[in-house]
Design a protein around this motif. Structure first.
Motif, PDB file in Angstrom:
ATOM      1  N   VAL A  74       0.865  -1.184   0.000  1.00  0.00           N
ATOM      2  CA  VAL A  74       0.000   0.000   0.000  1.00  0.00           C
ATOM      3  C   VAL A  74       0.899   1.230   0.000  1.00  0.00           C
ATOM      4  CG1 VAL A  74      -1.749   1.266   1.299  1.00  0.00           C
ATOM      5  CG2 VAL A  74      -1.763  -1.236   1.302  1.00  0.00           C
ATOM      6  N   ALA A  75       0.601   2.163  -0.891  1.00  0.00           N
ATOM      7  CA  ALA A  75       1.371   3.403  -0.924  1.00  0.00           C
ATOM      8  C   ALA A  75       1.232   4.117   0.416  1.00  0.00           C
ATOM      9  CB  ALA A  75       0.885   4.298  -2.058  1.00  0.00           C
ATOM     10  N   LEU A  76       2.332   4.620   0.916  1.00  0.00           N
ATOM     11  CA  LEU A  76       2.302   5.369   2.174  1.00  0.00           C
ATOM     12  C   LEU A  76       1.342   6.548   2.053  1.00  0.00           C
ATOM     13  CD1 LEU A  76       3.496   5.412   5.009  1.00  0.00           C
ATOM     14  CD2 LEU A  76       5.402   6.770   4.115  1.00  0.00           C
ATOM     15  N   SER A  77       1.282   7.164   0.881  1.00  0.00           N
ATOM     16  CA  SER A  77       0.357   8.282   0.660  1.00  0.00           C
ATOM     17  C   SER A  77      -1.101   7.824   0.803  1.00  0.00           C
ATOM     18  CB  SER A  77       0.594   8.924  -0.709  1.00  0.00           C
ATOM     19  OG  SER A  77       0.422   7.984  -1.744  1.00  0.00           O
ATOM     20  N   ASP A  78      -1.425   6.612   0.356  1.00  0.00           N
ATOM     21  CA  ASP A  78      -2.792   6.083   0.497  1.00  0.00           C
ATOM     22  C   ASP A  78      -3.135   5.811   1.961  1.00  0.00           C
ATOM     23  OD1 ASP A  78      -3.290   6.229  -2.218  1.00  0.00           O
ATOM     24  OD2 ASP A  78      -2.848   4.108  -2.591  1.00  0.00           O
ATOM     25  N   LEU A  79      -2.157   5.284   2.714  1.00  0.00           N
ATOM     26  CA  LEU A  79      -2.400   5.039   4.147  1.00  0.00           C
ATOM     27  C   LEU A  79      -2.710   6.340   4.877  1.00  0.00           C
ATOM     28  CD1 LEU A  79       0.174   2.388   5.397  1.00  0.00           C
ATOM     29  CD2 LEU A  79      -2.305   2.226   5.449  1.00  0.00           C
ATOM     30  N   LEU A  80      -1.936   7.377   4.587  1.00  0.00           N
ATOM     31  CA  LEU A  80      -2.161   8.667   5.249  1.00  0.00           C
ATOM     32  C   LEU A  80      -3.486   9.275   4.807  1.00  0.00           C
ATOM     33  CD1 LEU A  80       1.356  10.349   5.304  1.00  0.00           C
ATOM     34  CD2 LEU A  80       0.251   8.937   7.039  1.00  0.00           C
ATOM     35  N   ALA A  81      -3.813   9.160   3.527  1.00  0.00           N
ATOM     36  CA  ALA A  81      -5.092   9.685   3.032  1.00  0.00           C
ATOM     37  C   ALA A  81      -6.246   8.959   3.697  1.00  0.00           C
ATOM     38  CB  ALA A  81      -5.167   9.552   1.515  1.00  0.00           C
ATOM     39  N   ASP A  82      -6.082   7.659   3.924  1.00  0.00           N
ATOM     40  CA  ASP A  82      -7.132   6.867   4.569  1.00  0.00           C
ATOM     41  C   ASP A  82      -7.345   7.322   6.007  1.00  0.00           C
ATOM     42  OD1 ASP A  82      -8.980   4.663   4.107  1.00  0.00           O
ATOM     43  OD2 ASP A  82      -7.836   3.602   5.662  1.00  0.00           O
ATOM     44  N   LEU A  83      -6.279   7.758   6.661  1.00  0.00           N
ATOM     45  CA  LEU A  83      -6.410   8.280   8.020  1.00  0.00           C
ATOM     46  C   LEU A  83      -7.153   9.610   8.039  1.00  0.00           C
ATOM     47  CD1 LEU A  83      -3.021   7.771   9.906  1.00  0.00           C
ATOM     48  CD2 LEU A  83      -5.247   6.865  10.531  1.00  0.00           C
ATOM     49  N   GLY A  84      -7.005  10.372   6.954  1.00  0.00           N
ATOM     50  CA  GLY A  84      -7.658  11.681   6.890  1.00  0.00           C
ATOM     51  C   GLY A  84      -7.071  12.684   7.860  1.00  0.00           C
ATOM     52  N   GLU A  85      -5.843  12.500   8.229  1.00  0.00           N
ATOM     53  CA  GLU A  85      -5.178  13.361   9.195  1.00  0.00           C
ATOM     54  C   GLU A  85      -4.029  14.106   8.529  1.00  0.00           C
ATOM     55  OE1 GLU A  85      -5.645  13.767  12.597  1.00  0.00           O
ATOM     56  OE2 GLU A  85      -7.375  12.449  12.626  1.00  0.00           O
ATOM     57  N   GLU A  86      -3.625  15.188   9.142  1.00  0.00           N
ATOM     58  CA  GLU A  86      -2.468  15.921   8.660  1.00  0.00           C
ATOM     59  C   GLU A  86      -1.404  15.944   9.745  1.00  0.00           C
ATOM     60  OE1 GLU A  86      -3.305  19.729   7.006  1.00  0.00           O
ATOM     61  OE2 GLU A  86      -5.031  18.981   5.875  1.00  0.00           O
ATOM     62  N   GLY A  87      -0.177  16.023   9.308  1.00  0.00           N
ATOM     63  CA  GLY A  87       0.945  16.092  10.227  1.00  0.00           C
ATOM     64  C   GLY A  87       2.186  16.417   9.432  1.00  0.00           C
ATOM     65  N   THR A  88       3.307  16.476  10.103  1.00  0.00           N
ATOM     66  CA  THR A  88       4.553  16.785   9.418  1.00  0.00           C
ATOM     67  C   THR A  88       5.544  15.630   9.451  1.00  0.00           C
ATOM     68  OG1 THR A  88       5.478  17.765  11.425  1.00  0.00           O
ATOM     69  CG2 THR A  88       4.350  19.261   9.890  1.00  0.00           C
ATOM     70  N   VAL A  89       5.341  14.704  10.379  1.00  0.00           N
ATOM     71  CA  VAL A  89       6.290  13.598  10.524  1.00  0.00           C
ATOM     72  C   VAL A  89       5.539  12.322  10.887  1.00  0.00           C
ATOM     73  CG1 VAL A  89       6.803  14.006  12.970  1.00  0.00           C
ATOM     74  CG2 VAL A  89       8.529  12.948  11.518  1.00  0.00           C
ATOM     75  N   ILE A  90       6.092  11.224  10.407  1.00  0.00           N
ATOM     76  CA  ILE A  90       5.581   9.900  10.755  1.00  0.00           C
ATOM     77  C   ILE A  90       6.659   9.232  11.597  1.00  0.00           C
ATOM     78  CG2 ILE A  90       4.821   7.671   9.875  1.00  0.00           C
ATOM     79  CD1 ILE A  90       4.445   9.217   7.129  1.00  0.00           C
ATOM     80  N   HIS A  91       6.286   8.801  12.783  1.00  0.00           N
ATOM     81  CA  HIS A  91       7.198   8.018  13.623  1.00  0.00           C
ATOM     82  C   HIS A  91       6.895   6.556  13.314  1.00  0.00           C
ATOM     83  CE1 HIS A  91       8.468  11.493  16.005  1.00  0.00           C
ATOM     84  NE2 HIS A  91       7.216  11.878  15.915  1.00  0.00           N
ATOM     85  N   ALA A  92       7.861   5.859  12.753  1.00  0.00           N
ATOM     86  CA  ALA A  92       7.691   4.453  12.408  1.00  0.00           C
ATOM     87  C   ALA A  92       8.461   3.614  13.412  1.00  0.00           C
ATOM     88  CB  ALA A  92       8.197   4.200  10.995  1.00  0.00           C
ATOM     89  N   MET A  93       7.807   2.540  13.887  1.00  0.00           N
ATOM     90  CA  MET A  93       8.442   1.667  14.871  1.00  0.00           C
ATOM     91  C   MET A  93       8.368   0.217  14.406  1.00  0.00           C
ATOM     92  SD  MET A  93       7.546   0.904  18.880  1.00  0.00           S
ATOM     93  CE  MET A  93       8.433   2.245  19.639  1.00  0.00           C
ATOM     94  N   ALA A  94       9.496  -0.463  14.528  1.00  0.00           N
ATOM     95  CA  ALA A  94       9.577  -1.880  14.211  1.00  0.00           C
ATOM     96  C   ALA A  94       9.258  -2.711  15.448  1.00  0.00           C
ATOM     97  CB  ALA A  94      10.973  -2.222  13.699  1.00  0.00           C
ATOM     98  N   ARG A  95       9.046  -3.997  15.223  1.00  0.00           N
ATOM     99  CA  ARG A  95       8.748  -4.906  16.338  1.00  0.00           C
ATOM    100  C   ARG A  95       9.869  -4.945  17.361  1.00  0.00           C
ATOM    101  NH1 ARG A  95       7.836  -9.633  12.688  1.00  0.00           N
ATOM    102  NH2 ARG A  95       9.427 -10.436  14.054  1.00  0.00           N
TER     103      ARG A  95
END
Length: 163
Positions: A74-95
């Motif tokens: 899934v495109a990261l842009s599609d995931l963010l659009a699906d959230l319908g939220e705005e922000g400036t940074v994504i904090h990504a965390m691994a297991r």
């Protein structure tokens, strides 16, 4: 021997008190958790939910794989659009607790995806999966940097959108 034991104890104490390690490490549930500032609760997506979203494929070489690999996700842009939220940074965390910041400006069409398949097969959880952020490294020289490689987080468990 005592000096070595004492040094090990101090190093362990410092490591355990590190703010990075103090974060809650997600369990290996096969879920991808999405958090946004205005959402009351995190959204948890399983593989079926991700596969129900628009599918994006990238064929690219990586520093971690041999030759050109086809990644599906899934495109990261599609995931963010699906959230319908705005922000400036994504904090990504691994297991395993590894975290990285990804600027929201990276989430563009034909940009990075959250991959769940490599060459048509699920990405194994004990390898790089079940989810791996992949950039189209071969499509643009700007994607072939150490900074972008560091954002290519595998065993992805959580994405948190922040201002």
């Amino acid at each position: 021997m005592l000096r070595s034991s004492l040094l090990n104890a101090v190093c362990l104490s410092l490591a355990l008190s590190s703010p990075l390690l103090a974060q809650e490490v997600p369990e290996d549930t096969g879920l991808l958790t999405l958090e946004a500032p205005n959402e009351a609760a995190p959204v948890e997506l399983d593989l079926a939910a991700l596969k129900a979203m628009p599918v994006t494929e990238i064929e690219t070489s990586t520093v971690w794989t041999d030759g050109v690999t086809r990644f599906t996700g899934v495109a990261l842009s599609d995931l963010l659009a699906d959230l319908g939220e705005e922000g400036t940074v994504i904090h990504a965390m691994a297991r395993d607790g590894y975290t990285v910041e990804i600027p929201v400006t990276d989430a563009v069409p034909h940009g990075p995806i959250v991959a769940y398949e490599m060459d048509g097969a699920p990405i194994e959880a004990d390898m790089m999966g079940p989810y791996w952020i992949i950039y189209p490294y071969d499509s643009d020289e700007a994607y072939r940097t150490e900074e972008i490689e560091a954002r290519s987080i595998w065993q992805l468990a959580r994405l948190t959108l922040a201002d």
